[in-house]
Scaffold this motif. Structure first.
Motif, PDB file in Angstrom:
ATOM      1  N   TYR A 125     -13.161   5.481 -59.429  1.00  0.00           N
ATOM      2  CA  TYR A 125     -12.113   6.098 -58.622  1.00  0.00           C
ATOM      3  C   TYR A 125     -11.776   7.505 -59.118  1.00  0.00           C
ATOM      4  O   TYR A 125     -10.986   8.199 -58.481  1.00  0.00           O
ATOM      5  CB  TYR A 125     -10.836   5.258 -58.669  1.00  0.00           C
ATOM      6  CG  TYR A 125     -10.799   4.091 -57.701  1.00  0.00           C
ATOM      7  CD1 TYR A 125     -10.170   4.214 -56.468  1.00  0.00           C
ATOM      8  CD2 TYR A 125     -11.377   2.873 -58.029  1.00  0.00           C
ATOM      9  CE1 TYR A 125     -10.112   3.150 -55.590  1.00  0.00           C
ATOM     10  CE2 TYR A 125     -11.325   1.794 -57.143  1.00  0.00           C
ATOM     11  CZ  TYR A 125     -10.688   1.945 -55.928  1.00  0.00           C
ATOM     12  OH  TYR A 125     -10.638   0.894 -55.050  1.00  0.00           O
ATOM     13  N   ALA A 126     -12.323   7.913 -60.250  1.00  0.00           N
ATOM     14  CA  ALA A 126     -12.016   9.250 -60.770  1.00  0.00           C
ATOM     15  C   ALA A 126     -12.744  10.289 -59.927  1.00  0.00           C
ATOM     16  O   ALA A 126     -13.902  10.089 -59.568  1.00  0.00           O
ATOM     17  CB  ALA A 126     -12.427   9.356 -62.228  1.00  0.00           C
ATOM     18  N   PRO A 127     -12.075  11.396 -59.613  1.00  0.00           N
ATOM     19  CA  PRO A 127     -12.689  12.363 -58.687  1.00  0.00           C
ATOM     20  C   PRO A 127     -13.684  13.285 -59.372  1.00  0.00           C
ATOM     21  O   PRO A 127     -13.582  14.490 -59.283  1.00  0.00           O
ATOM     22  CB  PRO A 127     -11.470  13.141 -58.170  1.00  0.00           C
ATOM     23  CG  PRO A 127     -10.471  13.055 -59.273  1.00  0.00           C
ATOM     24  CD  PRO A 127     -10.723  11.766 -59.999  1.00  0.00           C
ATOM     25  N   ILE A 128     -14.649  12.715 -60.073  1.00  0.00           N
ATOM     26  CA  ILE A 128     -15.708  13.524 -60.680  1.00  0.00           C
ATOM     27  C   ILE A 128     -17.041  12.794 -60.597  1.00  0.00           C
ATOM     28  O   ILE A 128     -17.099  11.593 -60.383  1.00  0.00           O
ATOM     29  CB  ILE A 128     -15.468  13.815 -62.178  1.00  0.00           C
ATOM     30  CG1 ILE A 128     -15.181  12.504 -62.937  1.00  0.00           C
ATOM     31  CG2 ILE A 128     -14.383  14.810 -62.372  1.00  0.00           C
ATOM     32  CD1 ILE A 128     -15.487  12.625 -64.403  1.00  0.00           C
ATOM     33  N   TYR A 129     -18.079  13.572 -60.795  1.00  0.00           N
ATOM     34  CA  TYR A 129     -19.411  12.999 -60.939  1.00  0.00           C
ATOM     35  C   TYR A 129     -19.576  12.552 -62.368  1.00  0.00           C
ATOM     36  O   TYR A 129     -19.193  13.249 -63.293  1.00  0.00           O
ATOM     37  CB  TYR A 129     -20.481  14.034 -60.615  1.00  0.00           C
ATOM     38  CG  TYR A 129     -20.738  14.094 -59.167  1.00  0.00           C
ATOM     39  CD1 TYR A 129     -21.718  13.296 -58.589  1.00  0.00           C
ATOM     40  CD2 TYR A 129     -19.974  14.916 -58.359  1.00  0.00           C
ATOM     41  CE1 TYR A 129     -21.943  13.338 -57.241  1.00  0.00           C
ATOM     42  CE2 TYR A 129     -20.199  14.960 -56.999  1.00  0.00           C
ATOM     43  CZ  TYR A 129     -21.186  14.165 -56.447  1.00  0.00           C
ATOM     44  OH  TYR A 129     -21.406  14.206 -55.104  1.00  0.00           O
ATOM     45  N   LEU A 130     -20.187  11.417 -62.550  1.00  0.00           N
ATOM     46  CA  LEU A 130     -20.363  10.878 -63.884  1.00  0.00           C
ATOM     47  C   LEU A 130     -21.837  10.649 -64.121  1.00  0.00           C
ATOM     48  O   LEU A 130     -22.561  10.249 -63.217  1.00  0.00           O
ATOM     49  CB  LEU A 130     -19.609   9.554 -63.987  1.00  0.00           C
ATOM     50  CG  LEU A 130     -18.101   9.700 -63.798  1.00  0.00           C
ATOM     51  CD1 LEU A 130     -17.481   8.366 -63.466  1.00  0.00           C
ATOM     52  CD2 LEU A 130     -17.475  10.285 -65.053  1.00  0.00           C
ATOM     53  N   LYS A 131     -22.244  10.938 -65.330  1.00  0.00           N
ATOM     54  CA  LYS A 131     -23.642  10.690 -65.669  1.00  0.00           C
ATOM     55  C   LYS A 131     -23.772   9.300 -66.257  1.00  0.00           C
ATOM     56  O   LYS A 131     -23.108   8.967 -67.221  1.00  0.00           O
ATOM     57  CB  LYS A 131     -24.121  11.731 -66.690  1.00  0.00           C
ATOM     58  CG  LYS A 131     -24.286  13.106 -66.070  1.00  0.00           C
ATOM     59  CD  LYS A 131     -24.750  14.128 -67.108  1.00  0.00           C
ATOM     60  CE  LYS A 131     -24.473  15.536 -66.604  1.00  0.00           C
ATOM     61  NZ  LYS A 131     -23.784  16.388 -67.563  1.00  0.00           N
ATOM     62  N   ALA A 132     -24.624   8.516 -65.674  1.00  0.00           N
ATOM     63  CA  ALA A 132     -24.867   7.179 -66.218  1.00  0.00           C
ATOM     64  C   ALA A 132     -26.336   7.093 -66.589  1.00  0.00           C
ATOM     65  O   ALA A 132     -27.188   7.680 -65.931  1.00  0.00           O
ATOM     66  CB  ALA A 132     -24.523   6.121 -65.193  1.00  0.00           C
ATOM     67  N   PRO A 133     -26.645   6.351 -67.641  1.00  0.00           N
ATOM     68  CA  PRO A 133     -28.045   6.196 -68.043  1.00  0.00           C
ATOM     69  C   PRO A 133     -28.836   5.425 -66.979  1.00  0.00           C
ATOM     70  O   PRO A 133     -28.249   4.720 -66.159  1.00  0.00           O
ATOM     71  CB  PRO A 133     -27.960   5.374 -69.327  1.00  0.00           C
ATOM     72  CG  PRO A 133     -26.533   5.304 -69.698  1.00  0.00           C
ATOM     73  CD  PRO A 133     -25.725   5.603 -68.488  1.00  0.00           C
ATOM     74  N   GLU A 134     -30.148   5.569 -66.996  1.00  0.00           N
ATOM     75  CA  GLU A 134     -31.062   4.768 -66.175  1.00  0.00           C
ATOM     76  C   GLU A 134     -30.599   3.314 -66.119  1.00  0.00           C
ATOM     77  O   GLU A 134     -30.210   2.751 -67.140  1.00  0.00           O
ATOM     78  CB  GLU A 134     -32.456   4.731 -66.837  1.00  0.00           C
ATOM     79  CG  GLU A 134     -33.462   5.776 -66.398  1.00  0.00           C
ATOM     80  CD  GLU A 134     -33.773   5.759 -64.915  1.00  0.00           C
ATOM     81  OE1 GLU A 134     -33.360   6.736 -64.273  1.00  0.00           O
ATOM     82  OE2 GLU A 134     -34.399   4.803 -64.405  1.00  0.00           O
ATOM     83  N   GLY A 135     -30.676   2.738 -64.960  1.00  0.00           N
ATOM     84  CA  GLY A 135     -30.412   1.303 -64.864  1.00  0.00           C
ATOM     85  C   GLY A 135     -28.945   0.958 -64.680  1.00  0.00           C
ATOM     86  O   GLY A 135     -28.593  -0.203 -64.505  1.00  0.00           O
ATOM     87  N   VAL A 136     -28.065   1.962 -64.746  1.00  0.00           N
ATOM     88  CA  VAL A 136     -26.643   1.715 -64.491  1.00  0.00           C
ATOM     89  C   VAL A 136     -26.303   2.262 -63.100  1.00  0.00           C
ATOM     90  O   VAL A 136     -26.633   3.395 -62.773  1.00  0.00           O
ATOM     91  CB  VAL A 136     -25.753   2.386 -65.562  1.00  0.00           C
ATOM     92  CG1 VAL A 136     -24.279   2.192 -65.237  1.00  0.00           C
ATOM     93  CG2 VAL A 136     -26.078   1.821 -66.941  1.00  0.00           C
ATOM     94  N   GLN A 137     -25.697   1.425 -62.278  1.00  0.00           N
ATOM     95  CA  GLN A 137     -25.327   1.823 -60.922  1.00  0.00           C
ATOM     96  C   GLN A 137     -23.898   2.327 -60.902  1.00  0.00           C
ATOM     97  O   GLN A 137     -23.021   1.701 -61.495  1.00  0.00           O
ATOM     98  CB  GLN A 137     -25.417   0.612 -59.982  1.00  0.00           C
ATOM     99  CG  GLN A 137     -26.750  -0.087 -59.975  1.00  0.00           C
ATOM    100  CD  GLN A 137     -27.816   0.749 -59.284  1.00  0.00           C
ATOM    101  OE1 GLN A 137     -27.517   1.527 -58.389  1.00  0.00           O
ATOM    102  NE2 GLN A 137     -29.055   0.583 -59.721  1.00  0.00           N
ATOM    103  N   ILE A 138     -23.661   3.442 -60.223  1.00  0.00           N
ATOM    104  CA  ILE A 138     -22.283   3.918 -60.048  1.00  0.00           C
ATOM    105  C   ILE A 138     -21.990   4.111 -58.565  1.00  0.00           C
ATOM    106  O   ILE A 138     -22.792   4.682 -57.841  1.00  0.00           O
ATOM    107  CB  ILE A 138     -22.029   5.253 -60.790  1.00  0.00           C
ATOM    108  CG1 ILE A 138     -22.240   5.079 -62.304  1.00  0.00           C
ATOM    109  CG2 ILE A 138     -20.612   5.750 -60.533  1.00  0.00           C
ATOM    110  CD1 ILE A 138     -21.734   6.247 -63.131  1.00  0.00           C
ATOM    111  N   GLU A 139     -20.872   3.601 -58.121  1.00  0.00           N
ATOM    112  CA  GLU A 139     -20.367   3.851 -56.778  1.00  0.00           C
ATOM    113  C   GLU A 139     -19.044   4.613 -56.896  1.00  0.00           C
ATOM    114  O   GLU A 139     -18.257   4.351 -57.812  1.00  0.00           O
ATOM    115  CB  GLU A 139     -20.079   2.519 -56.065  1.00  0.00           C
ATOM    116  CG  GLU A 139     -21.293   1.845 -55.490  1.00  0.00           C
ATOM    117  CD  GLU A 139     -21.724   2.517 -54.196  1.00  0.00           C
ATOM    118  OE1 GLU A 139     -20.940   2.579 -53.249  1.00  0.00           O
ATOM    119  OE2 GLU A 139     -22.872   2.996 -54.164  1.00  0.00           O
TER     120      GLU A 139
END
Lengths: 205, 205
Positions: free
Chosen positions: A175-189
């Motif tokens: 819900y945070a209004p930023i783009y987040l970097k996640a490692p391979e294999g982690v899904q972010i919505e």
């Protein structure tokens, strides 16, 4: 094989599930792709094409048997059982999510909420007591949590994501209004109200 | 002409705007459809096709000039000015939206929040004081508000929608977990965390 289906199609499956669940509540046994399309503003052809990735789910002339399609979609989306999820941040949004009664019928249950603020830790929200963020990693590990919801200010998010992933989280609803970097294999919505408001303002004069 | 562009394409424009705004912040002057596609999990061909509905916005070999595309998208989405919006419901979600600082750069400003609960009316949330729901219609009319955000329990939503539309609201962002019937010409968008969680759980074991 599942991974070859485009994410954009996967993203529409929950909408189909929500729409046919509504039609079921209204007493229908069958739903045509046209009926679904009208509810969802998606073309009937697109819906048929999307669902055809998962086998022959409909019958020519009759449409989709609702009970069967609900169970099939829950199976595809892995929501035929209930996932325990955690919420990070006990502010307005986090509290709303912790109190929200609508998750359980959709395959999810908030099992813990965490914050860093001593004034919030120990406070009761709905059925939960806010836990110290310092306990998060141990909680994730011992409860085998895979899904976390992030409802904290943008500036703190990347650090928390790194900790979440280290502890074993593989899916994040942000819900945070930023783009987040996640490692391979982690899904972010991302849930971003501005995106929806901008779609609405397109239609205004 | 604008109305002939499928809603599903309009829905992607705010994502493009968010992604190129991010690239601008990172110091880029140009963005290719491939770069955008990677950020958004949308194919480069789809992005080019979507944007081609609005003229020749990119240059072959160079991609899209970011400053130009941002201004063009804001123009298309009607967000080159700021819309005053109202929030109905001063619970957790409504309070979060009233305090949220992220709207103003995206074309929106919460100008009032309403509730029916005497305990909430008069309470300060961020810079706003919660108003009585009874004042809503007069406020909408005299301030020419077109967009409302609904953050109230499902069971009360349909009545409130009817009042909103009667007062002149033509766009509604709905956080209540139900389908709502709106008259012709009124746009409704839904924010439903379960839909996003189900997309995530698809990828889990």
């Amino acid at each position: 094989m599942a991974n070859q289906i485009p994410r954009i199609i996967i993203g529409r499956l929950p909408l189909y599930l929500r729409a046919i669940t509504r039609l079921k509540k209204e007493g229908h046994d069958y739903a045509s792709s046209h009926e679904l399309g009208k509810l969802l503003d998606i073309s009937a052809a697109q819906i048929r094409k999307d669902l055809s990735h998962f086998g022959e789910l409909g019958k020519r002339g009759k449409g989709y048997e609702i009970e069967f399609l609900i169970s099939k979609l829950n199976q595809i989306l892995n929501t035929d059982d209930v996932w325990r999820i955690i919420v990070i941040g006990a502010g307005d949004i986090g509290s709303g999510l912790a109190r929200y009664k609508g998750f359980i019928n959709r395959g999810f249950k908030v099992s813990a909420i965490f914050d860093i603020d001593p004034q919030k830790i120990g406070k009761k929200i709905g059925d939960l007591v806010v836990k110290d963020l310092g306990e998060m990693e141990a909680y994730i590990t011992s409860n085998q949590i895979q899904i976390a919801v992030l409802a904290i200010p943008a500036e703190n998010s990347q650090d928390v994501i790194d900790d979440l992933v280290k502890a074993g989280i593989t899916a994040i609803l942000n819900y945070a209004p930023i783009y987040l970097k996640a490692p391979e294999g982690v899904q972010i919505e991302h849930i971003d109200p501005s995106v929806h408001l901008q779609k609405l303002s397109y239609f205004l004069k």
